[in-house]
Enzyme design. Sequence first.
Site, PDB file in Angstrom:
ATOM      1  N   CYS A   3      -0.722 -24.391  -2.649  1.00  0.00           N
ATOM      2  CA  CYS A   3      -2.117 -24.821  -2.475  1.00  0.00           C
ATOM      3  C   CYS A   3      -2.133 -26.341  -2.368  1.00  0.00           C
ATOM      4  O   CYS A   3      -1.103 -26.959  -2.061  1.00  0.00           O
ATOM      5  CB  CYS A   3      -3.025 -24.289  -3.582  1.00  0.00           C
ATOM      6  SG  CYS A   3      -2.655 -24.887  -5.248  1.00  0.00           S
ATOM      7  N   ARG A   9      -5.034 -22.671  -7.817  1.00  0.00           N
ATOM      8  CA  ARG A   9      -4.777 -21.396  -7.134  1.00  0.00           C
ATOM      9  C   ARG A   9      -3.321 -20.970  -7.152  1.00  0.00           C
ATOM     10  O   ARG A   9      -3.001 -19.841  -7.547  1.00  0.00           O
ATOM     11  CB  ARG A   9      -5.278 -21.484  -5.676  1.00  0.00           C
ATOM     12  CG  ARG A   9      -6.773 -21.589  -5.558  1.00  0.00           C
ATOM     13  CD  ARG A   9      -7.209 -22.000  -4.169  1.00  0.00           C
ATOM     14  NE  ARG A   9      -6.796 -23.381  -3.869  1.00  0.00           N
ATOM     15  CZ  ARG A   9      -6.966 -23.982  -2.709  1.00  0.00           C
ATOM     16  NH1 ARG A   9      -7.538 -23.320  -1.712  1.00  0.00           N
ATOM     17  NH2 ARG A   9      -6.587 -25.234  -2.533  1.00  0.00           N
ATOM     18  N   ASP A 117     -11.167 -22.990  -2.855  1.00  0.00           N
ATOM     19  CA  ASP A 117     -10.658 -23.893  -3.886  1.00  0.00           C
ATOM     20  C   ASP A 117     -11.670 -23.939  -5.032  1.00  0.00           C
ATOM     21  O   ASP A 117     -12.793 -24.400  -4.845  1.00  0.00           O
ATOM     22  CB  ASP A 117     -10.462 -25.291  -3.285  1.00  0.00           C
ATOM     23  CG  ASP A 117      -9.704 -26.201  -4.236  1.00  0.00           C
ATOM     24  OD1 ASP A 117      -9.661 -25.902  -5.453  1.00  0.00           O
ATOM     25  OD2 ASP A 117      -9.158 -27.208  -3.774  1.00  0.00           O
TER      26      ASP A 117
HETATM   27  P1  4NP Z   1      -5.721 -26.283  -6.110  1.00  0.00           P
HETATM   28  O1  4NP Z   1      -7.080 -27.074  -6.472  1.00  0.00           O
HETATM   29  O2  4NP Z   1      -5.296 -26.737  -4.736  1.00  0.00           O
HETATM   30  O3  4NP Z   1      -6.137 -24.842  -6.114  1.00  0.00           O
HETATM   31  O4  4NP Z   1      -4.723 -26.616  -7.197  1.00  0.00           O
HETATM   32  C1  4NP Z   1      -7.108 -28.472  -6.479  1.00  0.00           C
HETATM   33  C2  4NP Z   1      -6.719 -29.149  -7.606  1.00  0.00           C
HETATM   34  C3  4NP Z   1      -6.744 -30.542  -7.630  1.00  0.00           C
HETATM   35  C4  4NP Z   1      -7.172 -31.229  -6.520  1.00  0.00           C
HETATM   36  C5  4NP Z   1      -7.560 -30.550  -5.381  1.00  0.00           C
HETATM   37  C6  4NP Z   1      -7.515 -29.162  -5.359  1.00  0.00           C
HETATM   38  N1  4NP Z   1      -7.223 -32.640  -6.554  1.00  0.00           N
HETATM   39  O5  4NP Z   1      -7.709 -33.236  -5.568  1.00  0.00           O
HETATM   40  O6  4NP Z   1      -6.796 -33.256  -7.534  1.00  0.00           O
END
Ligand code: 4NP
Length: 144
Positions: A3, A9, A117
Amino acid sequence: MVCLGNICRSPLAEGILRSKVDRSRVTVESAGTGGWHVGEQPDPRSIEVAKKNGLDITYQRGKKFSAYDFETYDHIFVMDNSNYRDVVALAKTDDEIAKVTLILDEIFPGDNVDVPDPYYGGHNGFENVFKMLDEACEKIAARL
Ligand code: 4NP
């Protein structure tokens, strides 16, 4: 399992798939296309929804996806179309590109569906993500 941040995720996808496969035969890992959370534990909301469903993901630590992962893994499941573009941009061959698929293609083949997300949303988002990933991982595990 890939991800963006590797804290919401893909750690769930890693924990769920690992729980469904023969661990002596199948290696499951996760990574993010971004490096902001390298070394960190999964988001507390992912830890909580996993725990509610009988899975411990607290031992996981954030990693950044690297081009070398194409050589290590047979399958690369990405959570959304943006992850797909970022991962494929690092591929050197058509064989490497062919390893990359949207994880929700498992349940909605060809429909190009993203795992939303949940990072900026409420807790509900994590429950929904867990359910989608559980269903998709069931299909993957059956095939592996
Ligand atoms: P993930 O969600 O891709 O599902 O882990 C996110 C977690 C952190 C960030 C973006 C998406 N971030 O920009 O820090």
